[in-house]
Design an enzyme around this catalytic site. Sequence first.
Site, PDB file in Angstrom:
ATOM      1  N   ASP A  61       0.911  -0.835   0.122  1.00 22.72           N
ATOM      2  CA  ASP A  61       0.326  -0.609  -0.355  1.00 22.72           C
ATOM      3  C   ASP A  61       0.529   0.775  -0.534  1.00 22.72           C
ATOM      4  O   ASP A  61       1.900   0.758  -0.160  1.00 22.72           O
ATOM      5  CB  ASP A  61      -0.732  -0.210   1.358  1.00 22.72           C
ATOM      6  N   TYR A  98       3.280   4.600   0.741  1.00 24.87           N
ATOM      7  CA  TYR A  98       3.639   5.102   2.141  1.00 24.87           C
ATOM      8  C   TYR A  98       2.394   6.225   2.444  1.00 24.87           C
ATOM      9  O   TYR A  98       1.605   7.353   2.124  1.00 24.87           O
ATOM     10  CB  TYR A  98       4.762   6.153   1.833  1.00 24.87           C
ATOM     11  N   PHE A 158       6.800   1.844  -4.721  1.00 21.42           N
ATOM     12  CA  PHE A 158       7.665   2.473  -4.192  1.00 21.42           C
ATOM     13  C   PHE A 158       8.747   3.350  -4.217  1.00 21.42           C
ATOM     14  O   PHE A 158       9.544   3.337  -3.759  1.00 21.42           O
ATOM     15  CB  PHE A 158       8.943   1.278  -4.660  1.00 21.42           C
ATOM     16  N   HIS A 175      10.904  -8.903   1.149  1.00 19.23           N
ATOM     17  CA  HIS A 175      10.926  -7.795   0.794  1.00 19.23           C
ATOM     18  C   HIS A 175      12.202  -7.134   0.597  1.00 19.23           C
ATOM     19  O   HIS A 175      12.962  -7.096   1.458  1.00 19.23           O
ATOM     20  CB  HIS A 175       9.606  -7.035   1.296  1.00 19.23           C
TER      21      HIS A 175
END
Length: 231
Positions: A72, A74, A85, A195
């Site tokens: 989701d 920032y 990202f 991740h």
Amino acid sequence: MDLLEEFDIFSVKDTFREIIIKESHHEYFKRLMNDLKDEYKNNTIFPKKLDVFNAFKYRDINDIKCVIIGQDPYYKKNEAHGLSFSICDKDLKIPSSLRNIFKELKDDLGINAPCHGNLSSWCEEGVLLINSILTVREGFPNSHKDIGWDIFTNNIIKKLSEFRSNLVFILWGNFAIKKEILINHKKHLIIKSSHPSGLSAHRGFFKSKPFSRTNSYLKEHSLGEIEWKIN
């Protein structure tokens, strides 16, 4: 449609816009839009409305080469702009996950990290930077995980898998890896690892070489390679 116009739907590329409009007729999407109307009215929500569908404004579905799936947006001010990202403000500190992505880019392809965290040049190259959840309330990560976005983005991923061939899907972390069931392994390349966050990057993200592996696959199938160097 009136509410969708507030989200700059007419800047979305043709096929993606058609998909979004079709999805808007489903009950889950109507509930989603109503929830968002209230959320934007009563809280600070990121990204801004005009950027919610930003990932679909760069290249149409037939021009996509690679899909990078995030969780989701920032949740701090001036960071999210609808691309997974990526951060929009060039003067902001680059988040740890993105710093680690740049470290792997350097190790993989020898490309130095840029001085900012805006990844929109990747989108121009045919990379779809899509979050599973497209909005978030300020200060509350994953706060919109239950309002219906996952249904919408799962449908997008399934349509990409169905209508296209030889795409590269990059899945970083357990959340993204769960999307693997939506993708036809026989038609596409799936690259998965831990991740890139500070807590997980050393568990398999570093040295995974996602960028060179993507380009090798595209070259093998006579498709244009991606220029990963960020403008």
